[in-house]
Design an enzyme around this catalytic site. Sequence first.
Site, PDB file in Angstrom:
ATOM      1  N   GLU A  81       0.743  -1.212  -0.019  1.00 21.21           N
ATOM      2  CA  GLU A  81       0.026   0.062  -0.019  1.00 21.21           C
ATOM      3  C   GLU A  81       0.817   1.144   0.127  1.00 21.21           C
ATOM      4  O   GLU A  81       0.274   2.288  -0.540  1.00 21.21           O
ATOM      5  CB  GLU A  81      -0.751   0.003   1.132  1.00 21.21           C
ATOM      6  CG  GLU A  81      -1.825  -1.055   1.297  1.00 21.21           C
ATOM      7  CD  GLU A  81      -2.968  -0.882   0.163  1.00 21.21           C
ATOM      8  OE1 GLU A  81      -3.439   0.072   0.084  1.00 21.21           O
ATOM      9  OE2 GLU A  81      -3.443  -2.051  -0.236  1.00 21.21           O
ATOM     10  N   SER A 469     -40.240 -37.154  42.015  1.00 24.80           N
ATOM     11  CA  SER A 469     -39.793 -37.509  43.306  1.00 24.80           C
ATOM     12  C   SER A 469     -38.322 -36.832  43.833  1.00 24.80           C
ATOM     13  O   SER A 469     -37.994 -36.698  44.843  1.00 24.80           O
ATOM     14  CB  SER A 469     -39.379 -39.191  43.427  1.00 24.80           C
ATOM     15  OG  SER A 469     -40.603 -39.656  43.512  1.00 24.80           O
TER      16      SER A 469
END
Length: 854
Positions: A81, A469
């Site tokens: 770049e 239970s």
Amino acid sequence: MLFGLGITSVIGGVAAVIGAYYYVAPSLPEAETIRDIPLQIPLRIYSRDGRLISEIGERRRILVTYDDVPEHVVQAFIAAEDRRFFEHPGVDYVGVMRAVFQLVTTGDVKAGGSTLTQQLARDYFLSRERVYTRKIREAFLAWKIEQEFTKEQIMALFLNKMFFGQRAYGVAAASQVYFNKPLEDLNIAEAATLAGVLPAPSRYNPVRSAANAEVRRSYVLGRMYNLGYINREQYDEAMSLPMESELHGTAVELEAGYVAEMVRREMLERYGEATYSAGYQVVTSIDSRMQTGANYALRNGLLEFTRRRGYRGPIANFELPEDLLTTSVPEWPIDLLNTLDQYAPGGLKVALVTALDEEEGNNGADIVFKNGVPARLEWGGMSWAKPFVDRETTGPAPEAVTDVLAVGDAIFVMPTAAGTWALAQVPDAQSAVVSMDPLDGAITSLAGGFDFATSKFNRVTQANRQPGSSFKPFIYSAALENGNTAATVVDDSPVVIRSSELEKDWRPINYSGRFYGPTRLREALTRSMNLVSVRLLLYKTGVGNAVRHIARFGFGEGALPRNGSLALGGGSASPLDMVQGYATLANGGYGVKPYVIDAIYGPEGETLYRAEPLVVCRDCEAEGGPAQSPFAEPVDLEAADDPEAAAAEARELELLRMANVALDYRPDASAAPELFDEVNTAPRAVDERNVYIVQDMMRDVIMRGTGRRARVLGRNDLSGKTGTSNDRRDAWFGGFNADLASIVWVGYDDDLPLGPGEEGSRTALPIWVEFSRIALDGAPNHRMPMPDGIVNQKINRETGCPARSGEINTMFEIFRAGQVPECEIVDELPEIFNVMDDESGEEGEEEQEDESLF
């Protein structure tokens, strides 16, 4: 003359630059405002030991500093770049002149010559429209940025800001998305690939086009070589590497999708849509080891369950071309590829059956996976596959591989501990596992189903089911609070309940269909006798008394029907409700609240929230009366010849006694209330003596009752209870020691029966055992210490009365002081001892499986 013309041109150029600056200056933002512009950072959720659970947000971004970026990564971006990045002042005059020449000669700017700093300025403040005024503003803004920031800071801003395609913002996120690795592990070829993406992320990213990405990578590598960043050997090696073209998700380190969704919802309530982009980091109470154990135990348990219910057949069957295995995978029929590529939940894999072997001693199948890798499926991995008929029935056991599979079958398989593969299928049933620290309510693990990706319904928090239970310990606690004892005898005989709240007369039965006559409460809980529980509630406790007492454990109205079905868990409760109640039993009777978010941090690591849970603190409970030093002795100052000297001497003796025990002294709130002012103390919900007795009775459930399969863990500190609801629609097991409470539920989402023989002890308990094996690995035995006010009395096993001298059929039972039963058959005073042994209760009783409600 030429000299004058040159001077004039220079002056004109300077004037133009100055004029341009003053023309655009009013619209330029201040460069330092970059510091104040927040980048969109996703929400990240972690376990308490720092493992990433989830990343939620539209943009994937991981912020890094310049020092975090490897040198070759920086060089790749400079080469691609802006090769003069560390030299120019924000604008590269060579690039500018090239752009001016293009504008003059063509009327268009095709190559802008933008530096990294200019690109940064554009992405933060400007648009991408190709007009000369934007380029001028971009150049001056870049110059201002260079005055405000160092080159290293600018590079870091650039690498964090830029878009790399596939929702990846910033180079660190791109490294994860494209290569599934942290930034510091990128090689030169991968760094060049990412640098090559930037000009057109949607066109050059390797997932979209590997060919385009490879062209761009070659360009960047060439630039890096020409600039001297890499040598010839490095260049050749990087050029030779194949281009990876696969999209990777977030580097999740811990699977906890249901937890992540709970956190997301709570964060959305707190912070709204900013939740997804403000960079919040949430640390949960989840322990990664326990969470991994919960996931494994739940899936393994459901896969075992679905094996018992029968094989439902392949995903699909295909007519296979004869040359399939010699053809490259991408050329396989598209419908076959789509089937093999489908998501396989719960860690399963999709495979294709390519051949069957029916020879004796070689009864197996050849399979191949979607990537073309072959494998073998032996008979032992499929011999379980009785054909599924319905949820109640299976066909006969298979005798050969052809009874199970056919060539062309697409099937699910699972890895085994032996390194082989076994036939599998996705369970129709679901499960939930949740564990909690009983000392403060922290949720340490939570799995709300077989696979979050296929079902977002969180059964830990959203499934309200009959606890059966597993609810009985709370009934027994209420009974103890209303004058009953572990030795109270209740008749286990038929009972008919008529109530306006019930549609018809209710005739509860025991699972075995038998009646056992007069039974002590300890034995009734150990063997999970229904009829004792019903009579205990209705005739010896009272429904209203029970409801008021059980509500202290944190249960809401839905769990507390005001009729006899309460005795057998006939209400509705979620696994989270149940683990909260079991945590209160585990911690000695304190009311703690479950929580999953421990802390919330902002993007800069600032603390935004810290959980302040209610904490169990026995030392915080002051024993009535004003605080008084335990080291002081009363002194009669009025009788002393010199009161002042006597007081000083008493104080000196007090300090001396204190010094002698300073290292071991642990004052409670009675002695030093000021030490506990800042403690967010959990309130006492239930008397500790009550809880201690219930715990002890529940230990018998594991030692010799319906939960005895848990004895394989080899621990003596575990208490627990099985549970099975009406018609076996729900299977439960809950258990705890002093450090951890956990609950397992199994059932169908459509609330249909699980099938014959599927109850708490067979279906849920093995999951709990496997989870506890992992969660408690290496942890010492730890159970609640015996509180004051508990006595041990020898009793008659049949009557529950204090034993007479010389009786044989006896045992020791624990009671609250003052509640030892007085029976007429006692003809001499019994001896009462403090509890010294680790276990109470009898051995060798018949094991009774858990039961259905009605």
